[in-house]
Design a protein around this motif. Structure first.
Motif: not given
Length: 141
Positions: A47-63
């Motif tokens: 998370n680059d928390l600023r205007a113009g910054g990027k957010l990114f996450s990876r969500m996965e099934a536990r299996d």
């Protein structure tokens, strides 16, 4: 450009806005609450928390059966008040934080995608927000 339907979810978290903001924006916390059910998890977040910054996450099934990336670019960041961003597909998200003493209302409005029913999306986003509320209230700083 596609027209999206706005959907809103909200929760009142029993914690001051400073803690709510930190838990919402810090990758180490995001990895602990960002899932709609126990069958899912978020193994990676940045998370680059600023205007113009990027957010990114990876969500996965536990299996390990499926997963997806979630990301966007911040449009507006007002400390302890508002975060808004645009996802890669052009949909908008706005989160408003209304702190009052030891309580913070979190209101999240997002543009629904067109692939899944709106009710399904609202339930999923609400489940994630409820998970955030529970994690934040039960975790000491």
């Amino acid at each position: 450009m596609a027209e999206f339907k706005e959907v809103t979810v909200n929760a009142t978290v029993q914690a001051p806005v400073e803690k709510v903001w930190e838990f919402w924006t810090e990758p180490d916390h995001i990895k602990k609450w960002n899932s709609a059910s126990d069958e899912w998890h978020t193994p990676f977040a940045e998370n680059d928390l600023r205007a113009g910054g990027k957010l990114f996450s990876r969500m996965e099934a536990r299996d390990g059966s499926m997963g997806f990336d979630f990301g966007g670019t911040y449009d507006e960041v007002k400390l302890h008040e508002v975060i808004s961003y645009t996802m890669g597909d052009g949909r908008k998200v706005k989160i408003t934080f209304k702190g009052q003493g030891n309580e913070t209302e979190v209101i999240e409005t997002f543009d629904a995608e067109t692939e899944h029913p709106i009710e399904f999306q609202q339930q999923g986003w609400q489940a994630i927000l409820d998970n955030f509320k529970q994690y934040t209230e039960q975790t000491n700083k």
